[in-house]
Design an enzyme around this catalytic site. Structure first.
Site, PDB file in Angstrom:
ATOM      1  N   ASP A 212     -28.530   4.082 -70.848  1.00  0.00           N
ATOM      2  CA  ASP A 212     -27.821   3.044 -71.673  1.00  0.00           C
ATOM      3  C   ASP A 212     -27.056   2.253 -71.609  1.00  0.00           C
ATOM      4  OD1 ASP A 212     -29.712   3.607 -73.828  1.00  0.00           O
ATOM      5  OD2 ASP A 212     -28.438   4.922 -75.026  1.00  0.00           O
TER       6      ASP A 212
ATOM      7  N   LYS B 270     -31.356  -3.712 -70.213  1.00  0.00           N
ATOM      8  CA  LYS B 270     -31.632  -5.006 -69.906  1.00  0.00           C
ATOM      9  C   LYS B 270     -33.383  -5.025 -70.081  1.00  0.00           C
ATOM     10  CE  LYS B 270     -28.257  -6.185 -67.192  1.00  0.00           C
ATOM     11  NZ  LYS B 270     -27.641  -5.449 -66.221  1.00  0.00           N
TER      12      LYS B 270
ATOM     13  N   MET C 101     -20.996   1.666 -85.046  1.00  0.00           N
ATOM     14  CA  MET C 101     -21.519   0.477 -85.461  1.00  0.00           C
ATOM     15  C   MET C 101     -21.077  -0.217 -86.420  1.00  0.00           C
ATOM     16  SD  MET C 101     -25.464   1.616 -84.002  1.00  0.00           S
ATOM     17  CE  MET C 101     -25.423   3.136 -85.091  1.00  0.00           C
TER      18      MET C 101
HETATM   19  N1  SAH Z   1     -24.782   8.585 -79.503  1.00  0.00           N
HETATM   20  C1  SAH Z   1     -23.478   7.636 -79.581  1.00  0.00           C
HETATM   21  C2  SAH Z   1     -23.524   6.876 -80.502  1.00  0.00           C
HETATM   22  C3  SAH Z   1     -24.474   5.663 -80.358  1.00  0.00           C
HETATM   23  S1  SAH Z   1     -24.256   4.474 -81.654  1.00  0.00           S
HETATM   24  C4  SAH Z   1     -22.240   8.768 -79.644  1.00  0.00           C
HETATM   25  O1  SAH Z   1     -22.514  10.056 -80.034  1.00  0.00           O
HETATM   26  O2  SAH Z   1     -21.234   8.481 -79.322  1.00  0.00           O
HETATM   27  C5  SAH Z   1     -23.276   3.340 -80.708  1.00  0.00           C
HETATM   28  C6  SAH Z   1     -21.959   3.218 -81.498  1.00  0.00           C
HETATM   29  O3  SAH Z   1     -20.996   4.453 -81.009  1.00  0.00           O
HETATM   30  C7  SAH Z   1     -20.915   2.056 -81.140  1.00  0.00           C
HETATM   31  O4  SAH Z   1     -21.393   0.964 -81.790  1.00  0.00           O
HETATM   32  C8  SAH Z   1     -19.690   2.515 -81.641  1.00  0.00           C
HETATM   33  O5  SAH Z   1     -19.427   2.713 -82.965  1.00  0.00           O
HETATM   34  C9  SAH Z   1     -19.653   4.109 -81.079  1.00  0.00           C
HETATM   35  N2  SAH Z   1     -19.168   4.127 -79.801  1.00  0.00           N
HETATM   36  C10 SAH Z   1     -19.730   4.490 -78.756  1.00  0.00           C
HETATM   37  N3  SAH Z   1     -18.939   4.685 -77.623  1.00  0.00           N
HETATM   38  C11 SAH Z   1     -17.718   4.363 -78.156  1.00  0.00           C
HETATM   39  C12 SAH Z   1     -16.397   4.261 -77.422  1.00  0.00           C
HETATM   40  N4  SAH Z   1     -16.102   4.438 -76.075  1.00  0.00           N
HETATM   41  N5  SAH Z   1     -15.512   3.709 -78.069  1.00  0.00           N
HETATM   42  C13 SAH Z   1     -15.593   3.144 -79.495  1.00  0.00           C
HETATM   43  N6  SAH Z   1     -16.764   3.474 -79.853  1.00  0.00           N
HETATM   44  C14 SAH Z   1     -17.841   4.056 -79.327  1.00  0.00           C
END
Ligand code: SAH
Length: 440
Positions: free
Chosen positions: A215, A237, A352
């Protein structure tokens, strides 16, 4: 000169092993015996709390008394974990009479078997004997462990092991060509951003993959370390809309696995937290492709943590709720009861959430959450580019725009935002962290 020991791997499943003693040594020895499936009989008047927990859980039998020779009847091995020399010698004598190997924690010279220093790496177990010097054994073991952790392991073999690859006839590429039908998929959580926050199991599978489908949010440094012959598919992509793209990803996972490849689907954070991991699992299941799920450290908890915000804190918040802000609150497609969330006291973690932040904060306030509620927005948490903005529910939407904050970001609402701030603890947390990606 003493003769060399003869190394063996004991297969103890269902076989009686007696442990004499219930103190620190026994506490350290018992887990590996249980892991080997041994039928453990523990003989000791006293137990440590950890051993008692094994007894309470029914994982081993406990005789709450001192050792008697008939305890060894039917045993294949005995471990002596008592300090008392005379008592240990009595066990040795009873063991010798019955031709049972006897490990002695108190006296290596009197033992008929030695326990090696061990490191386990998936299906591989490395056992090191130090020629009578346990420290030497541990030093060598540590070096091997570092080596195994740092390098892609050799192509794993053995039935059922993810990535098991059979060498092609004619000496082809043993890694890439698996036996027909041996392909599989692992859905692996890569963690929130710092490449060191992948799990040990996730890392091991990643280093054994033939194909990696990654991803956008996956830490680049993890991909940097893949072998050059690994096929890397960048899922971000794929040039279609989101739903076609997901179908395409599912198709790639299934096709490669059916071709016998070991496919790692590497996803940011945890695969099942807004990650569409469930859809990928279903697609594989429909096609008869076996799947291993490796949970990950989710950004929902880890990103606030690294920014100095605990999602729960005693006397401050006894709950936290994780919600996606990706559908606007007033959209007919929204599945979230924002009015109910507004009435919660605890921590609200929004993923998000930047695009709809103004609508989300207005909705929360309209349904009763205080405009003064503390809010933190953490962008690119756990990485070298991490930015933190602290504000309030009433002001945060404008401030985020003014500060030019961008996704990925986690929004945290609630008193936990300030729980550690006053003591300067957030700074302490930050200061203790090496620059993400830096090698310790
Ligand atoms: N599966 C992922 C979340 C996917 S949704 C998890 O468990 O973390 C994607 C969202 O996760 C982003 O829009 C943001 O809100 C959050 N996110 C993921 N990585 C992040 C990071 N390093 N810093 C801040 N927000 C993050």
């Amino acid at each position: 000169m003493t003769a060399n020991p003869y190394p063996l791997g004991l297969r103890l499943a269902g076989r009686r092993v007696v442990v004499v003693g219930g103190g620190a040594v026994a506490t350290r020895r018992v887990p590996a015996l249980l892991d080997a499936g041994a039928d453990v009989l523990l003989v000791s008047p006293e137990l440590t709390p950890a051993l008692r927990a094994h007894v309470d859980a029914g994982r081993l039998h406990w005789e709450p008394r001192r050792f008697i020779p008939t305890d060894l009847d039917g045993a294949w091995l005995v471990q002596v974990a008592v300090d008392d020399r005379a008592a240990a010698a009595a066990v040795s004598a009873a063991a010798a009479e019955r031709r049972i190997f006897c490990v002695r924690a108190d006296d290596r010279a009197a033992a008929t078997a030695w326990t090696p220093a061990v490191t386990r790496h998936g299906p591989v177990t490395v056992a090191v004997l130090g020629g009578g010097d346990p420290r030497r054994a541990m030093t060598v073991r540590d070096a091997i462990r570092d080596l195994l952790a740092a390098r892609p392991p050799a192509p794993p073999t053995g039935p059922g092991y993810p990535g098991a690859a059979a060498p092609a006839g004619g000496g082809g590429d043993a890694r890439g060509v698996a036996a027909a039908g041996a392909g599989r998929v692992a859905l692996v959580g890569a963690g929130p951003g710092d490449p060191e926050l992948i799990t040990v199991k996730g890392w091991r599978l990643l280093t054994g993959a033939d194909v990696v489908v990654a991803d956008r949010l996956v830490p680049g440094l993890l991909l940097d370390e893949l072998r050059p012959d690994v096929e890397l598919v960048d899922a971000s992509k794929i040039p279609y809309g989101p739903s076609r793209a997901q179908e395409e990803i599912n198709r790639i996972l299934v096709d490669r696995a059916l071709a016998g490849k070991f496919v790692v689907r590497l996803k940011g954070g945890d695969p099942y937290v807004f990650g569409r991991g469930g859809e990928e699992l279903l697609a594989c299941a429909e096609a008869g492709v076996p799947v291993t799920v490796v949970p990950g450290v989710t950004s929902a908890i880890a990103v606030p943590a690294v920014a100095g915000i605990p999602v729960t804190h005693r006397a401050v918040a006894h709950e936290f709720t994780v919600v996606s802000g990706h559908v606007a609150p007033d959209s007919p497609g929204s599945l979230v009861r924002w009015d109910a969330l507004a009435r919660l006291r605890g921590t609200l973690v929004i993923l998000m959430g930047l695009k709809n932040l103004a609508a989300i904060t207005a909705t929360l306030i309209a349904h009763g959450r205080a405009p003064s509620a503390p809010v933190a927005v953490v962008q690119e948490g756990t990485t070298g580019s991490q930015r933190v903005l602290r504000s309030t529910l009433g002001a945060v939407a404008e401030e985020v725009v003014a500060a030019g904050m961008r996704p990925p970001a986690v929004v945290v609402v609630g008193d936990v935002v300030d729980a550690l701030a006053s003591a300067g603890a957030a700074e302490a947390v930050r200061g203790a962290h090496p620059a993400p990606g830096a090698q310790a």
